[in-house]
Design a protein around this motif. Structure first.
Motif, PDB file in Angstrom:
ATOM      1  N   GLN A  96       0.832  -1.206   0.000  1.00  0.00           N
ATOM      2  CA  GLN A  96       0.000   0.000   0.000  1.00  0.00           C
ATOM      3  C   GLN A  96       0.860   1.248   0.000  1.00  0.00           C
ATOM      4  O   GLN A  96       0.580   2.208  -0.719  1.00  0.00           O
ATOM      5  CB  GLN A  96      -0.904   0.014   1.228  1.00  0.00           C
ATOM      6  N   PHE A  97       1.908   1.217   0.796  1.00  0.00           N
ATOM      7  CA  PHE A  97       2.789   2.384   0.867  1.00  0.00           C
ATOM      8  C   PHE A  97       3.400   2.672  -0.504  1.00  0.00           C
ATOM      9  O   PHE A  97       3.424   3.821  -0.948  1.00  0.00           O
ATOM     10  CB  PHE A  97       3.910   2.145   1.882  1.00  0.00           C
ATOM     11  N   ILE A  98       3.871   1.629  -1.154  1.00  0.00           N
ATOM     12  CA  ILE A  98       4.540   1.842  -2.431  1.00  0.00           C
ATOM     13  C   ILE A  98       3.557   2.391  -3.454  1.00  0.00           C
ATOM     14  O   ILE A  98       3.842   3.355  -4.165  1.00  0.00           O
ATOM     15  CB  ILE A  98       5.158   0.524  -2.930  1.00  0.00           C
ATOM     16  N   LEU A  99       2.377   1.766  -3.469  1.00  0.00           N
ATOM     17  CA  LEU A  99       1.399   2.195  -4.466  1.00  0.00           C
ATOM     18  C   LEU A  99       0.917   3.613  -4.163  1.00  0.00           C
ATOM     19  O   LEU A  99       0.724   4.425  -5.063  1.00  0.00           O
ATOM     20  CB  LEU A  99       0.229   1.224  -4.490  1.00  0.00           C
ATOM     21  N   HIS A 100       0.743   3.874  -2.902  1.00  0.00           N
ATOM     22  CA  HIS A 100       0.290   5.202  -2.512  1.00  0.00           C
ATOM     23  C   HIS A 100       1.327   6.246  -2.917  1.00  0.00           C
ATOM     24  O   HIS A 100       0.991   7.318  -3.429  1.00  0.00           O
ATOM     25  CB  HIS A 100       0.070   5.220  -1.003  1.00  0.00           C
ATOM     26  N   ALA A 101       2.587   5.913  -2.709  1.00  0.00           N
ATOM     27  CA  ALA A 101       3.640   6.859  -3.039  1.00  0.00           C
ATOM     28  C   ALA A 101       3.725   7.080  -4.544  1.00  0.00           C
ATOM     29  O   ALA A 101       4.068   8.172  -5.002  1.00  0.00           O
ATOM     30  CB  ALA A 101       4.973   6.351  -2.510  1.00  0.00           C
ATOM     31  N   ALA A 102       3.377   6.030  -5.288  1.00  0.00           N
ATOM     32  CA  ALA A 102       3.477   6.153  -6.747  1.00  0.00           C
ATOM     33  C   ALA A 102       2.422   7.093  -7.316  1.00  0.00           C
ATOM     34  O   ALA A 102       2.521   7.512  -8.465  1.00  0.00           O
ATOM     35  CB  ALA A 102       3.345   4.784  -7.384  1.00  0.00           C
ATOM     36  N   LEU A 103       1.425   7.414  -6.535  1.00  0.00           N
ATOM     37  CA  LEU A 103       0.358   8.290  -7.018  1.00  0.00           C
ATOM     38  C   LEU A 103       0.901   9.636  -7.498  1.00  0.00           C
ATOM     39  O   LEU A 103       0.380  10.221  -8.447  1.00  0.00           O
ATOM     40  CB  LEU A 103      -0.666   8.531  -5.905  1.00  0.00           C
ATOM     41  N   ASP A 104       1.957  10.089  -6.829  1.00  0.00           N
ATOM     42  CA  ASP A 104       2.561  11.359  -7.216  1.00  0.00           C
ATOM     43  C   ASP A 104       3.018  11.317  -8.663  1.00  0.00           C
ATOM     44  O   ASP A 104       2.807  12.255  -9.434  1.00  0.00           O
ATOM     45  CB  ASP A 104       3.783  11.630  -6.332  1.00  0.00           C
ATOM     46  N   ILE A 105       3.645  10.202  -8.988  1.00  0.00           N
ATOM     47  CA  ILE A 105       4.215  10.094 -10.321  1.00  0.00           C
ATOM     48  C   ILE A 105       3.108   9.917 -11.342  1.00  0.00           C
ATOM     49  O   ILE A 105       3.167  10.462 -12.446  1.00  0.00           O
ATOM     50  CB  ILE A 105       5.224   8.937 -10.353  1.00  0.00           C
ATOM     51  N   ASP A 116       1.806  13.167 -12.363  1.00  0.00           N
ATOM     52  CA  ASP A 116       2.640  13.879 -13.328  1.00  0.00           C
ATOM     53  C   ASP A 116       2.501  13.289 -14.720  1.00  0.00           C
ATOM     54  O   ASP A 116       2.369  14.006 -15.703  1.00  0.00           O
ATOM     55  CB  ASP A 116       4.118  13.784 -12.908  1.00  0.00           C
ATOM     56  N   ASP A 172       7.119   3.445 -11.595  1.00  0.00           N
ATOM     57  CA  ASP A 172       7.843   3.643 -10.344  1.00  0.00           C
ATOM     58  C   ASP A 172       8.362   2.297  -9.880  1.00  0.00           C
ATOM     59  O   ASP A 172       7.836   1.246 -10.280  1.00  0.00           O
ATOM     60  CB  ASP A 172       6.899   4.238  -9.290  1.00  0.00           C
ATOM     61  N   PHE A 193      10.297   0.246  -6.402  1.00  0.00           N
ATOM     62  CA  PHE A 193      10.836   0.269  -5.050  1.00  0.00           C
ATOM     63  C   PHE A 193      11.578  -1.044  -4.881  1.00  0.00           C
ATOM     64  O   PHE A 193      10.967  -2.106  -4.903  1.00  0.00           O
ATOM     65  CB  PHE A 193       9.727   0.402  -4.021  1.00  0.00           C
ATOM     66  N   ASN A 194      12.866  -0.946  -4.746  1.00  0.00           N
ATOM     67  CA  ASN A 194      13.718  -2.127  -4.756  1.00  0.00           C
ATOM     68  C   ASN A 194      13.405  -2.953  -6.001  1.00  0.00           C
ATOM     69  O   ASN A 194      13.530  -2.449  -7.102  1.00  0.00           O
ATOM     70  CB  ASN A 194      13.592  -2.916  -3.457  1.00  0.00           C
ATOM     71  N   MET A 206      -3.637   0.295 -10.408  1.00  0.00           N
ATOM     72  CA  MET A 206      -2.228   0.237 -10.079  1.00  0.00           C
ATOM     73  C   MET A 206      -1.860  -1.209  -9.760  1.00  0.00           C
ATOM     74  O   MET A 206      -2.526  -1.866  -8.975  1.00  0.00           O
ATOM     75  CB  MET A 206      -1.929   1.121  -8.868  1.00  0.00           C
TER      76      MET A 206
END
Lengths: 1307, 135
Positions: B36-45, B48, B62, B64-65, B81
């Motif tokens: 959830q954290f990764i997907l949530h963070a990807a929302l920014d991108i 854009d 995006d 993450f590792n 996503m």
């Protein structure tokens, strides 16, 4: 674009990439400096930063330029080595811990709103210690052999004037075995610029007072000056200097801008750093250092650059050199396979190019530096000297940056350097970090925050603390990027927080999470929310800040999406934290448990009272329809009590609900556990306010005071003038429940007001797991509530629904029916008792009662109480029976009024008998309502209603069906076939009796019952058929009227029991009542008078009396009503004549006379025609033999109406037996002929009989079937019955019955 | 089938309306929240990128590792996503397209309020079947 030198990175580079001066000193020098509390290095360092010098520099090009700012880095010789990684780590950790402690105080405050954070500038957001940390981190890789800018440019040898033989000391200091490895192992040139400094401590000077104030450098201490001259002669005149310190004698010098202030924290605060250094010392140190820089170091470097440049151009520049170099490198390729590439000594051309580049960089000739770096980088690459290659790439990137050209190139170089460092494994890790930091700064300087963040992310290594800081910095980069990338910001904060936690930096962890909370505030991403709140809560708890911890943990309690173990963990930790706080938290509207507000249901009793909770749940409209004709009409009732109460109850409260003092108001509410683990909830109680009313209602706000019962212990009681009791004015019930996983429990809470007034239900409170008090206010959320028993008002605000006017106590009846079985088998007949109690002292009167399903429950007679069941139903003698039959007339009335004079009061209950019969299988809800009036006329409510409700289940038991067919051989007699099926799965029944209802019917067994059914009891699943004879006694005209009224249920009974011959009296009160209801309900549309009702009575088998449901006292009665005779036509006829005769056929043919008696059972006159078919080979006969249907068309040819198909089937269904016989007879037997008329017609009056004579001629002996005749009938329709003609058949034809005649040859 | 895969549908106001762990890997306790954290963070991108292209499938946007986020943005700015560790662009694209069809069917339901959680079990089973087929 701003000048690169003014950006943070520019400043950093100007700071960091500066010439290093190695300082060698004797212990006595340190001692003298130590008097000031600082070391020599510390003393000199502040003066190595020259901000306003003006030195002309001329490097490779001929064009000189000027340096205005310069810096030297002074380093002890012992520090010129690779820093110890462990020590460095420890140092970094300390930096972080120290800052963490400082921030502890801020953590308690509320997190700032994310919208506030977004607009802020970088310096506001970034914690200041990041720079410090980054610097420390970069220093961990200083003095690497592959980079020349950390290599000492010059060497400062310091000897105290107190030293013995100072000249020798100077020489000793530069002893090779003390020098750093860099110089010894050949990585750098040991021939290094040396500068000699003699330190003289004025305090150690001879006793004569000696001032440096005005005589420097002429007047010096004689000994020191002597040494100085000696030094000059030895080492050269320019390279030697004298420094006098500690000129102040008392050590009281204090300055405003103490350059050592930053070191102050290390020493004891009492001692002032540099207290022995006066202004002269300051200026002297400054001059010494400035001279060192401008007169020695910079010219030296210039010199060296020029020399090296020349050398490089000679060997490497130019096309030829390049080719040569390339060739040479290629040839060397095979030999070089050490991991770091070949070792380059200081004398190698590669090292020299690097030194050239670095020196040029330090002197800010970036063009020169860049060209040299470019030159060397290809060489290193070819040599696979990756570390050096990376280092050069790094410097190229920086040089590009400082030149402010080609961003792309700069970034490419940095990336290249970074990846190369990363590639070479652990040894390059630190360098990669430094490179990354520079790269980040470069990107930041160009506002490429997003890229900077990714670089930060890349440089976070395995070291958790290190990566925590990097991730945090990355998160700030995301925040600073335009537009701010808040999601990324939050995510990286969380990542960083987790790493902080890993290295026990809880303060930092909380700080990052606190910022993250502001990002994730109100998020619907459930796992994220849980993670953040749970961890920050946990950490706050570790720090002992339990209040904040609880606030955060409350957020995660509603975690139904999590796994069971996680839920357990959350709840356990939460409760631990709550317990640690040591107080009881009161939380309004917590997330656990969930209160289902739509389930809120208030049950109160005004004039409507309920015997059970079930009764309260029945829809009000049902009750209303049931009570319609019982209660006095609403308008009058209302106006009556309005008149009475107009003084007491003002208009304002007219619409409020009313409840009675002393009677509880019940509130049903659902508690739902969203988790999979059980939780315990205790002390659930209502929060109520009861304001007592004063006599004058108008001034309600002044005179009424609110008593708020807060807790059991702490009662907030405000006494009023009229009420000064110390006890509470209402009592609350408390409920403890344990909610299993995902369970929903409906809790009933009660409040019992004790005094008159206005009761308001505010909310509900409970205690979760004994520690957390939850409060839920019903009012706070204006959800539309479902008030089950709302009055007749449409526009009621929810607050009014929870507000009650408490009136003074009234009598209340409590009712109970026992023993009412919840499940019974169909037909079960029971004797029940209704028990009514009145607990109050006032009497009630004028009782009435109504039952929703009289088919199931009938109200008995008072005398029935004493009777014994089922013996009372048994048939008595005729005399008694007539008496018992007297009370039938009251039965069908809907409302049963209890006899006048019955009043219930006090302890003695009123008992009244009831009869229960499980009429049909299925589930029924039985509602009983009892109306009663108050004995006390002055009460507010004149009457009340007691509502009782029972849900009963009736299981199928025996199913009796009857089929009646006319008996061909007897007039007015019928054959009854009874099929009984035991539909239960386990019960056995004993068949007892069958009764036909009505005077005109007489039923009897065809054969002794024992022979058909010897076992007497019918087992589960068993079926039984038996035949009865039913006889119409011909009193149909009178009895047809009687049967419709239940008063006369006289009938005939047949005992189906072998042994006991006690028959039940079907005309007795309960059976007759129930039969009347059955008759009503089973009535069919066709009102045929010739229908029979049967009552079939059975008893549970005695053998299985142990099973709970069948008590031997039970009786099962099955009523089957309106059984009509199958295939019945309005006419019945009988052919009468001899059956067997002897005749001598030799003499003549035989002539037999037959008599046909025809009876018209319909109520209209009719024509009947008898047709006989003489020839067996006639069309009528043959066609009948082949297809039974064509028998009817043959009748039609005679001119009669078409017969509906329905009757056709009925008629023909009886035929097959006859036809088979007939067809067999046809072949074997010679024909006979009817003699006399072939058709005769008669007109028959209703209900009358007529005889027709018939004759048949037989020609040979044999057995004959004389059925080849048909009767055609036609009703003479009465005009008034025209509308019924649709259902009634107006004409038809009936084939003859078989009549067998056997004629034997007489001898 | 990818070992790890997490599929989330995010409504236009950034509320997850459907979540499914479709990976074949053994479920780890903290995996769900990390995903959830990764997907949530990807929302920014996503924000854009969504306006820079007309294509709905934004490919891997995006990482993450070793986990990659692929996104598909519908015309109504509902974002599909997918967090995955396998590189199978074609499969992911078909997966997204088929899920889009399913999603449109959900939207056509007059009882479904756009932007509310998708609770249809039919949808769930279909999505999981598609995941097995394509990922």
């Amino acid at each position: 674009m701003v000048d690169p030198a003014t950006t943070p990175l520019g400043k950093m580079l100007l700071d960091e990439i500066t010439p290093v001066v190695m300082v060698l000193r004797t212990p006595l020098v340190e001692e003298s400096c130590g008097k000031n509390g600082i070391s020599l290095l510390q003393m000199l360092s502040p003066f190595c930063n020259f901000s306003n010098i003006d030195v002309p520099v001329r490097t490779a090009s001929d064009q000189p330029y000027r340096l205005h700012k310069f810096k030297l880095r002074l380093v002890y010789e012992s520090d010129i080595r690779h820093p110890n990684l462990e020590v460095a780590k420890e140092q970094l950790k300390q930096v972080i811990t120290r800052t963490g402690e400082k921030e502890l105080s801020e953590l308690g405050s509320d997190p700032t709103e994310i919208s506030d954070v977004v607009g802020r500038s970088e310096s506001e957001i970034l914690p200041s210690w990041f720079q410090l940390f980054n610097k420390e981190l970069m220093h961990t890789v200083s003095f690497s052999e592959h980079e020349a800018f950390d290599h000492p440019v010059a060497c400062l040898l310091v000897v105290s004037s107190e030293d013995e033989q100072p000249i020798n000391r100077f020489i000793d200091l530069f002893n090779t075995n003390k020098l750093p490895s860099l110089l010894n192992d050949g990585a750098m040139d040991p021939k290094i610029l040396k500068h000699y400094l003699l330190v003289h401590d004025n305090q150690d000077g001879p006793s004569e007072k000696y001032s440096c104030l005005s005589c420097y450098p002429v007047v010096v201490h004689c000994a020191a000056s002597k040494i100085l001259t000696e030094m000059r002669s030895t080492f050269g005149p320019n390279d030697c200097q004298l420094l006098c310190i500690n000129s102040s004698e008392d050590g009281r010098i204090e300055r405003e801008d103490n350059p050592w202030a930053s070191h102050e924290s290390d020493a004891s605060p009492s001692k002032h750093l540099g207290s022995f250094l006066n202004n002269d010392d300051f200026s002297e140190i400054k001059d010494v250092m400035q001279e060192l820089a401008s007169k020695h170091i910079i010219p030296y470097m210039e010199q060296k650059i020029r020399v090296l440049n020349q050398q490089v151009s000679a060997t490497r520049k130019g096309f030829r050199n390049q080719l040569k170099n390339l060739w040479w490198r290629k040839g060397k390729e095979e030999t070089s396979d050490s991991p770091n590439g070949p070792m380059y000594t200081f004398s190698s051309i590669e090292s020299q190019i690097r030194i050239l580049g670095d020196y040029a960089f330090m002197l800010r000739d970036y063009e020169l530096a860049l060209s040299n770096y470019r030159l060397i980088s290809t060489d290193y690459k070819l040599d696979k000297a990756w570390k050096r290659y990376a280092g050069v790439q790094e410097m190229m990137g920086l040089a590009y940056f400082m030149l402010d050209q080609s961003r792309k190139e700069a970034e490419y170089c940095m990336e290249n350097a970074f990846t190369t460092y990363a590639k070479i494994g652990s040894s390059g890790q630190q360098n990669a970090t430094r490179c990354g930091l520079w790269w980040v700064e470069m990107l930041k300087a160009r506002h490429q925050y997003k890229d900077a963040a990714t670089v930060y992310f890349r440089i976070c290594g395995e070291e958790p603390l290190h990566s925590a800081v990097m991730l945090e910095q990355a998160s700030y980069c995301y925040l600073l990027s335009k537009p701010p990338m808040l999601h990324k910001y939050g995510f990286h904060l969380v990542l960083s927080g987790d790493r902080y936690k890993k290295c026990d930096q809880i303060n930092h962890a909380i700080r990052t999470y606190r910022s993250a909370v502001s990002v994730y505030k109100g998020t619907t991403w459930s796992h994220i929310k849980d993670h953040v709140h749970f961890h920050i809560g946990q950490w706050y708890a570790v720090l002992g800040m339990h209040d904040i911890a609880v606030a955060h943990m409350l957020e995660v309690l509603d975690c139904s999406h999590q796994s069971k173990t996680t839920q357990e963990l959350f709840l356990r930790d939460f409760l631990q934290v709550v317990q640690k706080t040591g107080k009881t938290f009161e939380v309004v509207k917590p997330r656990l448990p969930i209160i289902n507000i739509s389930s809120l249901k208030v049950i109160f009793e005004d004039h409507r009272t309920y015997a059970s909770a079930e009764a309260a749940n029945v829809r009000e409209s049902l009750w209303r329809s049931l009570e319609e004709d019982m209660i006095p009409s609403l308008s009058t009732a209302r106006s009556n009590w309005l008149e009475l109460q107009s003084k007491l109850i003002t208009k304002k409260f007219e619409e409020s609900n009313i409840c009675v003092a002393g009677e509880p108001v019940k509130v049903d509410i659902e508690f739902k556990n969203p988790l999979q683990i059980p939780i315990s909830i205790s002390n659930i109680s209502l929060i109520c306010e009861l304001s007592t009313r004063s006599d004058e209602m108008e001034s309600d706000s002044n005179s009424s005071t609110t008593e708020l019962q807060n807790d059991e212990e702490s009662k907030l009681l405000t006494t009023t003038g009229e009420m000064n009791s110390d006890t509470s004015s209402f009592t609350l019930s408390e409920v403890d429940i344990s909610l299993g996983g995902a369970e929903t429990i409906l809790v009933q809470l009660m409040v019992t007001p004790k005094v008159e007034g206005i009761l308001k239900i505010v909310g509900v409170r409970w205690r979760l797991s004994g520690s957390l008090v939850g409060v839920y206010n019903f009012e706070s959320n204006l959800v539309k509530k479902k008030i089950a028993k709302g009055r007749r008002k449409v526009k009621s605000s929810p607050s009014n629904d929870l507000k009650f006017i408490v009136i003074k106590s009234l009598p209340k009846l409590e009712g109970l029916i026992h023993p009412l079985p919840e499940r019974a088998y169909a037909g079960d007949l029971r004797h029940l008792v209704l028990e009514l109690r009145n607990q109050s002292d006032f009497s009630v009167k004028n009782l009435k009662m109504k039952v929703s399903h009289p088919r199931f429950l009938s109200i008995g007679d008072r005398d029935d109480m004493t009777k014994e069941f089922p013996a009372c139903l048994q048939k008595m003698t005729n005399a008694e029976q007539s008496v018992a039959g007297g009370n039938f007339n009251k039965m069908p009335q809907a409302v049963f009024s209890f006899p006048e004079g019955i009043s219930i009061q006090g302890e003695t209950p009123l008992l009244w008998p009831l009869w229960y019969r499980a009429a049909v299988p299925g589930k029924i809800s039985l509602s009983i309502t009892i109306y009663y009036e108050m004995g006390d006329v002055s009460s507010v409510i004149k009457y009340r209603l007691l509502r009782m409700h029972y849900n009963l289940e009736v299981l199928p038991s025996l199913n009796a069906s009857f089929q009646i067919s006319p008996w061909s051989s007897r007039l007015q007699q019928y054959l009854v076939r009874m099929d009984v099926v035991n539909q239960t799965s386990s019960e056995n029944f004993q068949i007892h009796q069958l009764s036909s209802v009505g005077h005109q019917w007489e039923i009897s067994l065809l054969q002794p019952f024992d022979s058909i059914f010897p076992s007497e009891s019918l087992f589960a699943g068993q079926a039984l058929s038996c035949f009865f004879m039913l006889k119409n006694r011909g009193e149909s005209t009178t009895s047809s009227d009687d049967t419709s009224s239940p008063s006369c249920l006289l009938g005939r009974d047949v005992s189906l029991q072998g042994t006991a011959d006690t028959l039940f009296d079907i005309s007795g009160s309960p059976l007759a009542d129930f039969h009347a209801h059955e008759r009503l309900l089973q009535s069919v549309s066709q009102d045929d008078t010739n229908t029979v009702d049967f009552i079939f009575i059975s008893q549970p088998s005695k053998s299985d009396s142990d099973s709970g449901i069948s008590d031997p006292q039970h009786l099962f009665s099955h009523h089957t009503c309106h059984c009509s005779i199958l295939g019945k036509t309005p006419i019945t006829w009988l052919v009468d004549g001899p059956r067997t005769l002897h005749h001598n056929f030799n003499a003549s043919f035989c002539e037999v006379n037959l008599k046909m008696t025809i009876y018209n059972s319909s109520d209209a006159a009719m024509f009947v025609r008898v047709n006989t078919f003489d020839s067996p080979s006639s069309s009528g006969q043959t066609s009948e033999a082949t297809s039974p249907r064509s028998a009817v068309p043959s009748g039609n040819q005679a001119g009669w109406h078409d017969v509906p198909v329905l009757t056709d089937i009925k008629v023909t269904s009886q035929l097959p037996l006859n036809q088979v016989k007939r067809s067999s007879l046809l072949e074997s037997v010679s024909p006979f002929i009817w003699s006399g008329s072939s058709a005769s017609s008669v007109r028959l009056q209703p209900m009358s009989t007529t005889d027709i004579a018939m004759k048949v001629c037989l020609f040979s002996p044999g057995t004959y079937d004389l059925s080849n005749y048909a009767l055609n009938w036609k009703l003479l329709t009465i005009s008034g019955q025209g509308n019924e003609g649709e259902t009634r058949q107006s004409s038809g034809s009936c084939p003859g019955y078989p009549y067998f005649l056997t004629v034997l040859q007489a001898s | 089938m990818a070992t790890t895969a997490c599929f989330i549908i995010v409504s236009r106001n950034e509320i997850p309306i459907y979540e499914a762990e479709v990976g074949s890997a053994v479920k780890r306790e903290d995996a769900a929240q990390l995903h959830q954290f990764i997907l949530h963070a990807a929302l920014d991108i996503v924000q854009d990128l969504a306006w820079t292209t007309s294509a709905m499938f934004l490919k891997a946007i995006d990482r993450f590792n070793d986990l990659v986020v692929s996104v598909y943005v519908t015309a109504g700015h509902t974002r599909f996503m997918l967090l995955h560790d396998s590189r199978n662009d074609d499969g992911i694209k078909s997966f997204f397209q088929e899920v889009h069809e399913l999603y449109i069917k959900i939207l056509l339901n007059p009882l479904y309020l756009p932007g509310s959680r998708i609770t249809s079990s039919h949808f769930d089973t279909k999505v999981r079947a598609l995941a097995r087929k394509y990922l």
